[in-house]
Design an enzyme around this catalytic site. Structure first.
Site, PDB file in Angstrom:
ATOM      1  N   ILE A 189       0.839  -1.202   0.000  1.00  0.00           N
ATOM      2  CA  ILE A 189       0.000   0.000   0.000  1.00  0.00           C
ATOM      3  C   ILE A 189       0.869   1.245   0.000  1.00  0.00           C
ATOM      4  O   ILE A 189       0.606   2.194  -0.754  1.00  0.00           O
ATOM      5  CB  ILE A 189      -0.960  -0.007   1.200  1.00  0.00           C
ATOM      6  CG1 ILE A 189      -1.926  -1.191   1.097  1.00  0.00           C
ATOM      7  CG2 ILE A 189      -1.738   1.307   1.280  1.00  0.00           C
ATOM      8  CD1 ILE A 189      -2.778  -1.401   2.332  1.00  0.00           C
ATOM      9  N   PRO A 220       2.141  -1.971  10.168  1.00  0.00           N
ATOM     10  CA  PRO A 220       1.317  -2.873  10.977  1.00  0.00           C
ATOM     11  C   PRO A 220       1.364  -2.414  12.424  1.00  0.00           C
ATOM     12  O   PRO A 220       2.265  -1.655  12.819  1.00  0.00           O
ATOM     13  CB  PRO A 220       2.019  -4.225  10.800  1.00  0.00           C
ATOM     14  CG  PRO A 220       3.436  -3.873  10.499  1.00  0.00           C
ATOM     15  CD  PRO A 220       3.390  -2.598   9.707  1.00  0.00           C
ATOM     16  N   ARG A 251      -3.749   1.358  11.134  1.00  0.00           N
ATOM     17  CA  ARG A 251      -4.306   0.925  12.409  1.00  0.00           C
ATOM     18  C   ARG A 251      -4.361   2.115  13.346  1.00  0.00           C
ATOM     19  O   ARG A 251      -3.405   2.887  13.460  1.00  0.00           O
ATOM     20  CB  ARG A 251      -3.451  -0.194  13.031  1.00  0.00           C
ATOM     21  CG  ARG A 251      -3.545  -1.536  12.316  1.00  0.00           C
ATOM     22  CD  ARG A 251      -4.927  -2.151  12.485  1.00  0.00           C
ATOM     23  NE  ARG A 251      -5.040  -3.459  11.843  1.00  0.00           N
ATOM     24  CZ  ARG A 251      -5.503  -3.653  10.614  1.00  0.00           C
ATOM     25  NH1 ARG A 251      -5.867  -2.605   9.884  1.00  0.00           N
ATOM     26  NH2 ARG A 251      -5.610  -4.873  10.117  1.00  0.00           N
ATOM     27  N   ASP A 274      -9.096   6.810   8.833  1.00  0.00           N
ATOM     28  CA  ASP A 274     -10.067   5.759   8.535  1.00  0.00           C
ATOM     29  C   ASP A 274     -10.112   4.718   9.644  1.00  0.00           C
ATOM     30  O   ASP A 274     -10.919   3.805   9.594  1.00  0.00           O
ATOM     31  CB  ASP A 274      -9.722   5.085   7.203  1.00  0.00           C
ATOM     32  CG  ASP A 274     -10.795   4.112   6.743  1.00  0.00           C
ATOM     33  OD1 ASP A 274     -11.960   4.542   6.609  1.00  0.00           O
ATOM     34  OD2 ASP A 274     -10.476   2.918   6.538  1.00  0.00           O
ATOM     35  N   GLU A 276     -12.704   0.290  17.795  1.00  0.00           N
ATOM     36  CA  GLU A 276     -13.717   0.382  16.746  1.00  0.00           C
ATOM     37  C   GLU A 276     -14.865  -0.575  17.043  1.00  0.00           C
ATOM     38  O   GLU A 276     -14.619  -1.772  17.252  1.00  0.00           O
ATOM     39  CB  GLU A 276     -13.086   0.040  15.386  1.00  0.00           C
ATOM     40  CG  GLU A 276     -11.994   1.029  14.988  1.00  0.00           C
ATOM     41  CD  GLU A 276     -11.210   0.619  13.765  1.00  0.00           C
ATOM     42  OE1 GLU A 276     -10.450   1.451  13.243  1.00  0.00           O
ATOM     43  OE2 GLU A 276     -11.353  -0.546  13.315  1.00  0.00           O
ATOM     44  N   HIS A 312     -13.615   3.109   8.950  1.00  0.00           N
ATOM     45  CA  HIS A 312     -12.817   1.952   8.542  1.00  0.00           C
ATOM     46  C   HIS A 312     -13.360   1.338   7.248  1.00  0.00           C
ATOM     47  O   HIS A 312     -13.663   0.134   7.179  1.00  0.00           O
ATOM     48  CB  HIS A 312     -12.783   0.907   9.659  1.00  0.00           C
ATOM     49  CG  HIS A 312     -11.559   0.021   9.580  1.00  0.00           C
ATOM     50  ND1 HIS A 312     -10.909  -0.452  10.684  1.00  0.00           N
ATOM     51  CD2 HIS A 312     -10.874  -0.474   8.517  1.00  0.00           C
ATOM     52  CE1 HIS A 312      -9.885  -1.201  10.322  1.00  0.00           C
ATOM     53  NE2 HIS A 312      -9.844  -1.226   8.995  1.00  0.00           N
TER      54      HIS A 312
END
Length: 319
Positions: free
Chosen positions: A158, A208, A236, A260, A265, A284
């Protein structure tokens, strides 16, 4: 083979189907599973499929038939990997399924902040343009991406895609990465995190979440950023100290944030970022385009098929 899908709704709220999983065994599908329901629903299962339902050691160790855990996501912090490894349970994840979708979301946030598209569209619908004395109006600074510096924290799939898009906008790219400078494209400059925070106009997080990256963006790092800086997080929520970010936004220490993900969450109502100045939050959804979810489903099925054939793929035990 008994297959239990613990929380299938997020991947498939009704626009996909589970037929490929059903072809691989006796399949039990639950939209959501509460923590207190996991053990009962997982009884006698050889295969568990989870997205965000947590599988701690105390659950794994009480499932004697369990042989395989498939995670319907790239992140794997929902599973106690040590417990699974001790039991020789294969754990797989889904790499690279949403690279394009997440990179697109990064720039959706960036462009929304820089162009204030949603805000000005709402003002037009209020009648501001029809009653305006000039042919144009704007209430906020409008930023051009050309020539700005974007700092990318972690150059995985990404991060690399975000860099490609940034270069297409004629942006300068800095990166925090384990790769050497010789391994990077000539247009990307490797730096440490402090330098990235100091020099970047926009910072995009793609690490991560683990013990080394938790709250890597804290009060100290925020204090290094430009007052005009924009912070983007589609990775994250735990990468950011949320109290510190809210304080920085509310006190104009940085300009804006596009998020996001949050540390919890759904977020608690008292999360300080929900009311922070210039903080734009989506629920998200960067991963959730139909195209990405179709790819996720396909890889998840292929992972289980590979396991059944004795050649498991995308195994995460030793990462």
């Amino acid at each position: 083979m008994k297959i239990v899908i613990l929380d299938g709704y997020t991947l498939n709220p009704g626009d996909l189907n589970w037929n490929a999983f059903k072809d691989l065994g006796e399949c039990f599908i639950y939209d959501f599973t509460k923590p207190e329901e996991v053990l009962e629903r997982s009884a006698e299962a050889e295969v568990l499929i989870t997205n965000k339902t947590v599988l701690p050691a105390e659950i794994i160790n009480h499932l004697p038939d369990l042989k395989y855990i498939g995670i319907l996501a790239t992140g794997y912090n929902v599973v106690d990997l040590d417990a699974a490894k001790t039991r020789n349970i294969i754990v797989t994840n889904i790499p690279s399924y949403a690279t394009a979708s997440v990179a697109q979301s990064v720039f959706a946030h960036i462009l929304n902040i820089c162009n204030q598209t949603e805000y000005h569209s709402k003002e037009v619908k209020k009648g501001r343009w029809t009653s305006n004395r000039d042919f144009s109006f704007w209430d906020t600074p409008l930023k051009s991406l050309e020539g700005l510096t974007i700092g990318i924290v972690s150059l995985g799939n990404i991060g690399k895609k975000v860099a490609e898009i940034a270069l297409a906008f004629d942006m300068k790219v800095l990166a925090v990465t384990s790769r050497s400078q010789d391994q990077l494209h000539i247009t990307i400059r490797k730096v440490d995190l402090d330098t990235l925070c100091k020099e970047s106009d926009i910072i995009s997080l793609h690490s991560p979440l683990n013990k080394d990256t938790e709250k890597i963006i804290d009060a100290e790092k925020l204090g290094l950023m430009k007052k005009s800086a924009i912070l983007i997080n589609t990775a994250r929520g735990g990468l950011i100290d949320e109290e510190a970010l809210a304080h920085s936004l509310n006190n104009n220490h940085i300009y804006a944030a596009g998020l996001d993900v949050l540390s919890t969450e759904p977020p608690k109502a008292n999360n300080p970022l929900l009311t922070a100045k210039n903080c734009y939050i989506t629920p998200h959804i960067a991963w959730a385009t139909l195209e990405a979810r179709k790819k996720l489903m396909s890889i998840a099925v292929a992972n289980l098929q590979a396991f059944q054939k004795g050649y498991p793929q995308n195994v995460i035990h030793n990462r």
